[in-house]
Motif scaffolding. Structure first.
Motif, mmCIF file in Angstrom:
data_model
loop_
_atom_site.group_PDB
_atom_site.id
_atom_site.type_symbol
_atom_site.label_atom_id
_atom_site.label_comp_id
_atom_site.label_asym_id
_atom_site.label_seq_id
_atom_site.Cartn_x
_atom_site.Cartn_y
_atom_site.Cartn_z
ATOM 1 N N LEU A 1 0.831 -1.209 0.000
ATOM 2 C CA LEU A 1 0.000 0.000 0.000
ATOM 3 C C LEU A 1 0.867 1.261 0.000
ATOM 4 C CD1 LEU A 1 -2.819 -1.045 2.495
ATOM 5 C CD2 LEU A 1 -3.018 -0.735 0.013
ATOM 6 N N LEU A 2 1.918 1.271 0.813
ATOM 7 C CA LEU A 2 2.802 2.438 0.871
ATOM 8 C C LEU A 2 3.541 2.666 -0.444
ATOM 9 C CD1 LEU A 2 4.359 2.177 4.449
ATOM 10 C CD2 LEU A 2 2.693 3.852 3.620
ATOM 11 N N LYS A 3 3.739 1.597 -1.199
ATOM 12 C CA LYS A 3 4.419 1.709 -2.489
ATOM 13 C C LYS A 3 3.645 2.611 -3.445
ATOM 14 C CE LYS A 3 4.553 -1.733 -5.473
ATOM 15 N NZ LYS A 3 4.823 -3.026 -6.088
ATOM 16 N N HIS A 4 2.352 2.701 -3.257
ATOM 17 C CA HIS A 4 1.497 3.495 -4.134
ATOM 18 C C HIS A 4 1.290 4.918 -3.602
ATOM 19 C CE1 HIS A 4 0.773 -0.066 -6.493
ATOM 20 N NE2 HIS A 4 0.448 -0.711 -5.396
ATOM 21 N N THR A 5 2.042 5.278 -2.588
ATOM 22 C CA THR A 5 1.987 6.633 -2.030
ATOM 23 C C THR A 5 3.404 7.201 -2.036
ATOM 24 O OG1 THR A 5 2.464 6.027 0.259
ATOM 25 C CG2 THR A 5 0.153 5.849 -0.451
ATOM 26 N N GLU B 1 8.585 6.159 -0.752
ATOM 27 C CA GLU B 1 9.680 6.780 -1.495
ATOM 28 C C GLU B 1 10.404 7.816 -0.632
ATOM 29 O OE1 GLU B 1 10.176 9.556 -5.415
ATOM 30 O OE2 GLU B 1 8.626 8.007 -5.453
ATOM 31 N N GLN B 2 9.657 8.610 0.119
ATOM 32 C CA GLN B 2 10.264 9.619 0.983
ATOM 33 C C GLN B 2 11.058 8.975 2.112
ATOM 34 O OE1 GLN B 2 6.847 11.896 2.132
ATOM 35 N NE2 GLN B 2 6.795 13.085 0.232
ATOM 36 N N PRO C 1 7.096 -6.757 -2.385
ATOM 37 C CA PRO C 1 6.440 -5.687 -3.143
ATOM 38 C C PRO C 1 7.393 -4.600 -3.662
ATOM 39 C CG PRO C 1 5.885 -5.524 -0.816
ATOM 40 C CD PRO C 1 6.687 -6.759 -0.994
ATOM 41 N N LEU C 2 8.677 -4.676 -3.349
ATOM 42 C CA LEU C 2 9.615 -3.637 -3.781
ATOM 43 C C LEU C 2 10.078 -3.796 -5.226
ATOM 44 C CD1 LEU C 2 11.873 -3.182 -0.624
ATOM 45 C CD2 LEU C 2 9.860 -1.871 -1.318
ATOM 46 N N ASP C 3 9.740 -4.882 -5.875
ATOM 47 C CA ASP C 3 10.102 -5.107 -7.278
ATOM 48 C C ASP C 3 11.606 -5.008 -7.519
ATOM 49 O OD1 ASP C 3 7.382 -5.421 -8.006
ATOM 50 O OD2 ASP C 3 7.151 -3.241 -8.125
ATOM 51 N N LEU C 4 12.376 -5.708 -6.712
ATOM 52 C CA LEU C 4 13.825 -5.730 -6.873
ATOM 53 C C LEU C 4 14.217 -6.665 -8.006
ATOM 54 C CD1 LEU C 4 14.912 -5.972 -3.116
ATOM 55 C CD2 LEU C 4 14.716 -3.923 -4.515
#
Length: 150
Positions: free
Chosen positions: A40-44, A48-49, A88-91
């Motif tokens: 969920l945080l990946k889409h906010t 990133e911050q 979910p980090l798509d590494l």
């Protein structure tokens, strides 16, 4: 063979299945919520911050700053929690391998450091060594990746 020495296979299977289910439920309690939060945080902009704070350190290893959260989970909790954050980090496959190596060397540091200390070993010193070896391996893998990727 006496009747007492014959194992009761059905009851052992039930006991094993019950134990396996209890362990799985314990893991699910950590893994699913962590995965959902990170996804969920990946889409906010929040992830990133937050990752930007750790980007300089993680950049030494060729990893995004967000990977630091998986390392914190591995160091303080366990590898399952770290995996839940990494997915979910798509590494890249290389980055996942690198994280796996580093986390395999330095995971569950609080508990294992305490166990080592209770055996008379220097738990704090061994924990520091584990962190240093993980760091050296991570830097080596980052160097190899830069060497072979170019």
């Amino acid at each position: 063979m006496s009747e007492e020495s014959i194992p009761d296979i059905p009851s052992r299977l039930r006991e094993g299945l019950r134990g396996g289910l209890q362990t799985s439920l314990k893991l699910v309690k950590w893994v699913v919520p962590l995965y959902l939060v990170v996804d969920l945080l990946k889409h906010t902009p929040v992830l990133e911050q937050m990752g930007a704070l750790f980007a300089p350190l993680m950049g030494l290893f060729g990893l995004p700053g967000e990977a630091a959260f998986a390392f914190v989970a591995a160091f303080l909790l366990n590898l399952y929690a770290a995996i839940a954050i990494l997915v979910p980090l798509d590494l890249t496959p290389w980055q996942v391998t690198q994280c796996g190596l580093m986390m395999g060397l330095a995971h569950n540091l609080v508990v294992e450091g305490g166990v080592l200390g209770s055996t008379g070993a220097r738990g704090g010193l061994l924990t520091l060594y584990r962190l240093l070896i993980a760091g050296v391996c991570g830097l080596t893998m980052a160097g190899l990746h830069r060497l072979f990727a170019s």
